[in-house]
Design an enzyme around this catalytic site. Structure first.
Site, mmCIF file in Angstrom:
data_model
loop_
_atom_site.group_PDB
_atom_site.id
_atom_site.type_symbol
_atom_site.label_atom_id
_atom_site.label_comp_id
_atom_site.label_asym_id
_atom_site.label_seq_id
_atom_site.Cartn_x
_atom_site.Cartn_y
_atom_site.Cartn_z
ATOM 1 N N ARG A 1 -3.811 -48.973 57.831
ATOM 2 C CA ARG A 1 -4.322 -47.682 58.291
ATOM 3 C C ARG A 1 -4.586 -47.657 59.793
ATOM 4 N NH1 ARG A 1 -5.950 -44.088 60.291
ATOM 5 N NH2 ARG A 1 -7.058 -42.235 59.617
ATOM 6 N N LYS A 2 -4.725 -48.829 60.378
ATOM 7 C CA LYS A 2 -5.019 -48.938 61.813
ATOM 8 C C LYS A 2 -6.121 -47.966 62.257
ATOM 9 C CE LYS A 2 -0.610 -50.855 63.315
ATOM 10 N NZ LYS A 2 0.282 -50.625 62.155
#
Ligand code: BMP
Length: 258
Positions: free
Chosen positions: A92-93
């Site tokens: 998802r960073k």
């Protein structure tokens, strides 16, 4: 030196539960291949995992590129992860203030906390992001971005150093780092997750840079190796997954035998 210790010994040194589990899975299944299953339909993803599940230690998802995402999909993916003994990393960073990251992790259509063993996050917003993720679950983990594979990325040596210093305050949360070089960190209980690996090409049209398994594992210290299009875009992903698995594992055994 962490890079020459075998995974089973490093499992003993891990302070994060997911890191311990992942080290043990690698040692048991003899694979350090992480499949980046960057496909946009749930059937494609589940079909592929059915075929390659036995060859991987970790699957890396991008939930937000899936067009027919559903709870049923994550339930099935979890079943496959139990059947084949691999973990799930949602890439998802995260990169927002802690309050929002906590909501992004727990809520929304994706409900990531319910099915992902671990997630990726940027250190850019500061420590609050780790504090929020730590408070938002248990038996979970975070791979912090310390370097990127793409050309022209803005991460500096100072940024990388501060990232590692920041993470050292959350030993129970941090599974490892997404990075390219072995000098990034020294703790043998943490995992170096390295993307940007392909046998065929050296770059794509949008700045991605690829290295060979030998370079990323033997020279640069990669522990878990992320392969996306090298496998998913191949004519026979299954054959290719076996080839990557064997090649990557050979490099690892060469590295630990000095
Ligand atoms: P591919 O092997 O098809 O280039 O895919 C690489 C995967 O690794 C992508 O899912 C991308 O988001 C991820 N990734 C990367 O390529 N470089 C990084 O520095 C960090 C990443 O997470």
């Amino acid at each position: 030196k962490r890079v020459v210790l075998p995974y089973e010994q490093r499992a003993e040194l891990a302070k994060n539960a997911v890191a311990k589990q992942l080290f043990n899975i690698m040692a048991t299944k003899k694979t350090n291949l992480c499949l980046s299953v960057d496909l946009t339909s749930t059937t494609q993803i589940l079909d592929l995992l059915e075929k390659v599940g036995e060859h991987i230690c970790l699957v890396k998802t991008h939930a937000d590129i899936i067009e027919d995402f559903s709870n049923d999909f994550t339930t099935r993916m979890k079943q496959l992860s139990n059947r084949f003994n691999f973990l799930i990393l949602e890439d998802r960073k995260y990169a927002d203030i802690g309050h929002i990251v906590s909501l992004q992790y727990l809520k929304g259509v994706h409900r990531i906390s319910q099915w992902a063993d671990c997630v990726t996050a940027h250190s850019l917003p500061g420590e609050g992001i780790l504090k929020a993720l730590f408070a938002s679950g248990d038996n979970h983990g975070v791979f912090l971005l310390a370097e990127m594979s793409s050309e022209g990325n803005l991460i500096t040596p100072e940024y990388k150093l501060s990232t590692v210093t920041m993470a050292s305050k959350y030993p129970e949360l941090i599974t490892g780092y997404v990075c390219q070089n072995k000098d990034t960190f020294t703790d043998p209980g943490l995992i170096q997750l390295t993307p940007g690996v392909q046998l065929e090409s050296s770059r794509d049209d949008f700045g991605q840079v690829y290295n060979t398994p030998e370079k990323v594992i033997i020279e640069n210290g990669g522990d878990v190796i992320v392969v996306g299009r090298g496998i998913v875009a191949a004519k026979s992903p299954e054959t290719q997954a076996v080839l990557y698995k064997d090649t990557l594992w050979k490099c690892y055994t060469k590295r630990i035998s000095g």
